[in-house]
Design a protein around this motif. Structure first.
Motif, PDB file in Angstrom:
ATOM      1  N   ARG A 189      17.706  36.092 103.778  1.00 27.07           N
ATOM      2  CA  ARG A 189      16.878  36.957 104.633  1.00 27.07           C
ATOM      3  C   ARG A 189      15.592  37.367 103.926  1.00 27.07           C
ATOM      4  NH1 ARG A 189      17.766  39.987 109.132  1.00 27.07           N
ATOM      5  NH2 ARG A 189      20.034  39.757 109.085  1.00 27.07           N
ATOM      6  N   GLU A 190      15.702  37.785 102.666  1.00 27.20           N
ATOM      7  CA  GLU A 190      14.525  38.231 101.923  1.00 27.20           C
ATOM      8  C   GLU A 190      13.554  37.081 101.662  1.00 27.20           C
ATOM      9  OE1 GLU A 190      13.520  41.274 101.129  1.00 27.20           O
ATOM     10  OE2 GLU A 190      15.203  41.936 102.378  1.00 27.20           O
ATOM     11  N   ARG A 191      14.072  35.918 101.336  1.00 28.06           N
ATOM     12  CA  ARG A 191      13.188  34.781 101.040  1.00 28.06           C
ATOM     13  C   ARG A 191      12.512  34.247 102.284  1.00 28.06           C
ATOM     14  NH1 ARG A 191      16.229  35.866  97.259  1.00 28.06           N
ATOM     15  NH2 ARG A 191      15.854  35.287  95.081  1.00 28.06           N
ATOM     16  N   PHE A 192      13.209  34.248 103.407  1.00 28.35           N
ATOM     17  CA  PHE A 192      12.559  33.842 104.648  1.00 28.35           C
ATOM     18  C   PHE A 192      11.439  34.818 105.013  1.00 28.35           C
ATOM     19  CE2 PHE A 192      16.596  31.492 105.945  1.00 28.35           C
ATOM     20  CZ  PHE A 192      16.021  30.238 105.748  1.00 28.35           C
ATOM     21  N   LYS A 193      11.675  36.091 104.761  1.00 33.72           N
ATOM     22  CA  LYS A 193      10.659  37.108 105.045  1.00 33.72           C
ATOM     23  C   LYS A 193       9.421  36.876 104.184  1.00 33.72           C
ATOM     24  CE  LYS A 193      10.037  42.136 105.280  1.00 33.72           C
ATOM     25  NZ  LYS A 193      10.682  43.456 105.045  1.00 33.72           N
ATOM     26  N   ASP A 194       9.625  36.593 102.889  1.00 33.82           N
ATOM     27  CA  ASP A 194       8.507  36.335 101.985  1.00 33.82           C
ATOM     28  C   ASP A 194       7.768  35.054 102.378  1.00 33.82           C
ATOM     29  OD1 ASP A 194       9.232  38.593 100.590  1.00 33.82           O
ATOM     30  OD2 ASP A 194      10.368  37.503  99.060  1.00 33.82           O
ATOM     31  N   LEU A 195       8.500  34.102 102.941  1.00 31.37           N
ATOM     32  CA  LEU A 195       7.899  32.835 103.341  1.00 31.37           C
ATOM     33  C   LEU A 195       7.049  32.976 104.601  1.00 31.37           C
ATOM     34  CD1 LEU A 195       7.914  29.764 102.579  1.00 31.37           C
ATOM     35  CD2 LEU A 195       9.821  29.510 104.187  1.00 31.37           C
ATOM     36  N   GLY A 196       7.243  34.088 105.312  1.00 34.85           N
ATOM     37  CA  GLY A 196       6.512  34.292 106.565  1.00 34.85           C
ATOM     38  C   GLY A 196       7.244  33.761 107.774  1.00 34.85           C
ATOM     39  N   THR A 197       8.541  33.478 107.612  1.00 37.25           N
ATOM     40  CA  THR A 197       9.388  33.011 108.724  1.00 37.25           C
ATOM     41  C   THR A 197      10.630  33.889 108.782  1.00 37.25           C
ATOM     42  OG1 THR A 197      10.498  31.416 107.267  1.00 37.25           O
ATOM     43  CG2 THR A 197       8.580  30.639 108.503  1.00 37.25           C
ATOM     44  N   PRO A 198      10.497  35.146 109.189  1.00 36.95           N
ATOM     45  CA  PRO A 198      11.650  36.050 109.190  1.00 36.95           C
ATOM     46  C   PRO A 198      12.783  35.543 110.073  1.00 36.95           C
ATOM     47  CG  PRO A 198       9.847  36.966 110.480  1.00 36.95           C
ATOM     48  CD  PRO A 198       9.303  35.756 109.772  1.00 36.95           C
ATOM     49  N   VAL A 199      13.995  35.894 109.659  1.00 39.53           N
ATOM     50  CA  VAL A 199      15.173  35.462 110.408  1.00 39.53           C
ATOM     51  C   VAL A 199      15.162  36.090 111.792  1.00 39.53           C
ATOM     52  CG1 VAL A 199      17.701  35.515 110.510  1.00 39.53           C
ATOM     53  CG2 VAL A 199      16.541  35.126 108.329  1.00 39.53           C
TER      54      VAL A 199
END
Length: 477
Positions: A450-460
């Motif tokens: 969840r945190e890494r997707f958020k940092d990537l700009g593609t939130p879950v």
């Protein structure tokens, strides 16, 4: 129970005592199936005194049977547990706050009935008739909460709608039902799943009369999909019929969410075809108004205008990857059906991959969710890298591709899988991680992902399946 006299207590206290008797009986029956004689007799006196049928206190009477005998009660069950406008719960005596104490006693009797029928399920083997009755009573509870039958349990009615913002006839100000979904919806689903497990399903399916009593639900479909390899003959045919019926009903709901999706932008590089059906009459009149002759009262048309109808022919590619482990059954069913609906749209190239520790390309059957589900194998571990190995080669034109990955992301190989997902995002393809597409909206997602997707700009994307439908419609528009 002896009713207090008016001289000893004011009337509002009498109403409070009656309401407390009914709720004490409710609690007693929830925690102990044995009758408490004093509470039962006192409750019977209250129910009869306020003009309600004694059958409300009969554990064996379904809400359906009571409503059939007393049709006027149907309207009272609808929105029964939705707070009244202006009811703030203040005040314990008199009519402070404008509370109707007599109505509260009546409501307590009806609330107790529907709660006991749903939450006091006993133990032991469950028959097809008992399951059907419970499903019906659960539907009445959902109606009492201002929802439609099936919405909180993740059934057919909920697949695309979520909770109705206004309910089905509430009693005033509608509460924030989205707060009830995470609490009540999963509990109802768990009770239903337990009832299905306690039912001798194989024996029921082998008897066409008993099988006909079953109402397909997500819990029942999950059990059928898990047990399908152990069924044969009549039992297998009945199981397939139930799955087909459920799939068709969910598809009908989801299709209403998708049907307005447009695919492909208008291609204005191609001149509009000059045929009558493309004639833009309003624009033609507007552009020729300067040719109006007042004397003749006639409009002379120098030029006809036509609408563009041709669309760019490049297909949008939709790749759906679904975790088919046991915890993701709701997502598997919903997304399989959703993929088939998008596959039916013009110029949408849909691919479907299911995985646990192995991956299966279900694309050849994507147009038929029924056949797709029969090829799934629910359960097992989770290794998304095997699904990624099938998905990556399908990305031919990244700018024209969306990858939807549905999972709780509790993976065995976290780092390699995330790096592959990040690479898809950086390539220009639209990557949509989805943690939950259940009807209840509850879903557990690995916090690391969840945190890494958020940092990537593609939130879950989590919550109701309608959120995923909206995202896909936006991409395809």
């Amino acid at each position: 129970m002896t009713e207090p006299t008016t001289e000893e207590h004011p009337e509002p206290v009498s109403h409070d005592n009656r309401r407390q008797v009914l709720y004490w009986r409710l609690l007693a029956r929830l925690f102990d199936p044995e009758e408490q004689a004093a509470l039962e007799s006192a409750s019977l006196a209250v129910v009869e005194d306020i003009g309600l049928p004694p059958a409300l206190l009969d554990p064996g009477a379904s809400v359906d049977s009571i409503v059939q005998r007393h049709p006027d009660l149907a309207a009272e069950f609808d929105g029964l547990m939705v707070p009244e406008s202006g009811s703030d719960g203040a005040g314990d005596d008199g009519d402070r706050g404008g509370r109707d104490r007599a109505a509260e006693v009546r409501r307590a009797a009806l609330v107790s009935k529907v709660l006991l029928n749903v939450f006091a399920c006993g133990s032991g083997t469950v028959t097809a008739g008992q399951l059907s009755r419970w499903q019906s009573d659960a539907g009445w509870l959902e109606r009492a909460l201002g929802c439609k039958p099936g919405e909180l349990r993740g059934g057919r009615g909920a697949a695309g709608r979520g909770v109705s913002p206004t309910g089905t006839g509430g009693r005033g100000t509608t509460p924030d039902l989205s707060r009830l979904i995470p609490a009540i919806g999963p509990e109802l689903g768990a009770i239903e799943a337990d009832l299905v497990k306690r039912m001798r399903l194989r024996e029921v399916l082998a008897d066409p009369k008993l099988a006909a009593q079953l109402t397909p639900s997500m819990s029942l479909i999950e059990q059928l999909l898990r047990d399908k390899d152990n069924l044969s003959g009549v039992a297998l045919a009945n199981a397939k019929a139930l799955i087909r019926r459920f799939v068709d009903e969910v598809a009908e709901v989801l299709r209403t969410q998708v049907e307005k999706a447009t695919v492909g932008a208008l291609d204005r590089s191609i001149p509009p075809k000059r045929v009558f059906r493309n004639l833009d009459l309003d624009r033609t009149i507007w552009k020729n108004l300067t040719n109006w002759s007042p004397e003749e009262e006639r409009l002379y048309v120098d030029r006809l205008y036509y609408r563009h109808t041709a669309r760019k022919t490049t297909p949008q590619r939709l790749i759906v990857v679904v975790d088919q482990s046991g915890s993701m059954v709701d997502s598997m069913v919903n997304c399989t059906i959703l993929a088939s609906i998008f596959a039916g749209l013009p110029k949408v190239d849909v691919h479907l991959i299911a995985y646990d520790t192995q991956a299966l390309d279900l694309t050849p059957w994507v147009h038929d969710p029924f056949e797709t589900l029969l090829r799934t194998n629910l359960g097992g571990g989770t290794d998304g890298t095997v699904a990624m190995a099938l998905a990556q080669p399908k990305i031919a034109e990244p700018r024209n591709t969306v990858v939807v990955w549905i999972s709780d992301f509790y993976e065995w190989q976290t780092e390699p899988l995330f790096e592959s997902m990040a690479a898809i995002h950086r390539s220009g393809a639209k990557f949509i991680p989805v943690g939950s597409v259940t009807s209840s909206g509850r879903g557990s997602v690995n916090p690391w992902f969840r945190e890494r997707f958020k940092d990537l700009g593609t939130p879950v994307l989590s919550g109701h399946i309608r959120k995923l439908v909206h995202e896909l419609k936006t991409f395809l528009a």
